[in-house]
Write a protein that holds these residues in place. Structure first.
Motif, PDB file in Angstrom:
ATOM      1  N   ALA A  56      13.674  26.762 -27.590  1.00 16.55           N
ATOM      2  CA  ALA A  56      13.012  27.663 -26.646  1.00 16.55           C
ATOM      3  C   ALA A  56      14.029  28.450 -25.818  1.00 16.55           C
ATOM      4  N   GLY A  57      15.042  27.760 -25.310  1.00 12.01           N
ATOM      5  CA  GLY A  57      16.077  28.445 -24.534  1.00 12.01           C
ATOM      6  C   GLY A  57      16.876  29.409 -25.384  1.00 12.01           C
ATOM      7  N   GLY A  58      17.231  28.991 -26.606  1.00 12.65           N
ATOM      8  CA  GLY A  58      17.963  29.873 -27.516  1.00 12.65           C
ATOM      9  C   GLY A  58      17.142  31.077 -27.915  1.00 12.65           C
ATOM     10  N   PHE A  59      15.852  30.879 -28.121  1.00  8.80           N
ATOM     11  CA  PHE A  59      14.962  31.986 -28.481  1.00  8.80           C
ATOM     12  C   PHE A  59      14.873  32.984 -27.333  1.00  8.80           C
ATOM     13  N   GLY A  73      22.506  31.561 -28.342  1.00  8.07           N
ATOM     14  CA  GLY A  73      21.684  30.366 -28.516  1.00  8.07           C
ATOM     15  C   GLY A  73      22.529  29.107 -28.525  1.00  8.07           C
ATOM     16  N   LEU A  74      23.675  29.169 -29.208  1.00  9.88           N
ATOM     17  CA  LEU A  74      24.607  28.040 -29.233  1.00  9.88           C
ATOM     18  C   LEU A  74      25.073  27.702 -27.822  1.00  9.88           C
ATOM     19  N   LEU A  75      25.437  28.704 -27.063  1.00 15.95           N
ATOM     20  CA  LEU A  75      25.883  28.481 -25.687  1.00 15.95           C
ATOM     21  C   LEU A  75      24.770  27.864 -24.844  1.00 15.95           C
ATOM     22  N   THR A  76      23.546  28.345 -25.036  1.00 12.59           N
ATOM     23  CA  THR A  76      22.404  27.781 -24.300  1.00 12.59           C
ATOM     24  C   THR A  76      22.201  26.312 -24.650  1.00 12.59           C
ATOM     25  N   GLY A  77      22.250  25.988 -25.943  1.00 13.21           N
ATOM     26  CA  GLY A  77      22.090  24.596 -26.362  1.00 13.21           C
ATOM     27  C   GLY A  77      23.178  23.696 -25.801  1.00 13.21           C
ATOM     28  N   GLY A 113      19.707  25.217 -30.279  1.00 11.82           N
ATOM     29  CA  GLY A 113      19.879  26.460 -29.525  1.00 11.82           C
ATOM     30  C   GLY A 113      20.289  27.608 -30.427  1.00 11.82           C
ATOM     31  N   THR A 114      21.179  27.316 -31.380  1.00 11.41           N
ATOM     32  CA  THR A 114      21.602  28.332 -32.351  1.00 11.41           C
ATOM     33  C   THR A 114      20.415  28.793 -33.190  1.00 11.41           C
ATOM     34  N   LEU A 115      19.601  27.856 -33.629  1.00 13.76           N
ATOM     35  CA  LEU A 115      18.414  28.201 -34.417  1.00 13.76           C
ATOM     36  C   LEU A 115      17.469  29.089 -33.616  1.00 13.76           C
ATOM     37  N   GLY A 116      17.265  28.741 -32.345  1.00  8.11           N
ATOM     38  CA  GLY A 116      16.409  29.568 -31.483  1.00  8.11           C
ATOM     39  C   GLY A 116      16.933  30.986 -31.347  1.00  8.11           C
TER      40      GLY A 116
END
Length: 120
Positions: A56-59, A73-77, A113-116
């Motif tokens: 959700a955050g990555g998206f 997204g990676l950074l968010t995760g 996060g990367t996936l998002g």
């Protein structure tokens, strides 16, 4: 890109992640109250919570940033995991061991996060 704007977007994406975490934790608490969940089922649910919250955050950040969405997204995760880790240590719920659970949880949050970001 303006650093201040990027920082605000990152903070908003983390807020989205933690709001999703809060909502899911309330649902999990209700499920535990109503149903007797075993330890393995609960572990699986917690991993699902990490995945859904980080996605959700990555998206969110991926929708806001138009370039390199997967990196945002990676950074968010990663930030989601480290903030969660700091809160765990601060609350006194940390056993002091950084084992495979620590590494796998970090990888789950980072990849989710990367996936998002990629799905955005």
């Amino acid at each position: 890109m303006n650093i201040q704007k990027m920082t605000i977007r990152m903070c908003k994406s983390l807020i989205v992640s933690y709001l999703v975490t809060l909502a899911l934790m309330l649902l999990i608490a209700l499920a535990i109250w109503k149903i007797d969940l075993g330890g393995n089922v609960l572990r699986g649910i917690v991993i699902g919570l990490y995945v859904i919250s980080s996605v959700a955050g990555g998206f969110y950040i991926g929708k806001k940033q138009k370039e390199k969405k997967f990196l945002w997204g990676l950074l968010t995760g990663c930030l989601y995991f480290f903030i969660f880790f700091i809160l765990t240590v601060t609350a006194g719920d940390f056993t002091g061991r950084l084992g495979i659970h620590f590494v796998t949880t970090f990888l789950i949050c980072a990849m989710s996060g990367t996936l998002g970001g990629m799905l955005a």
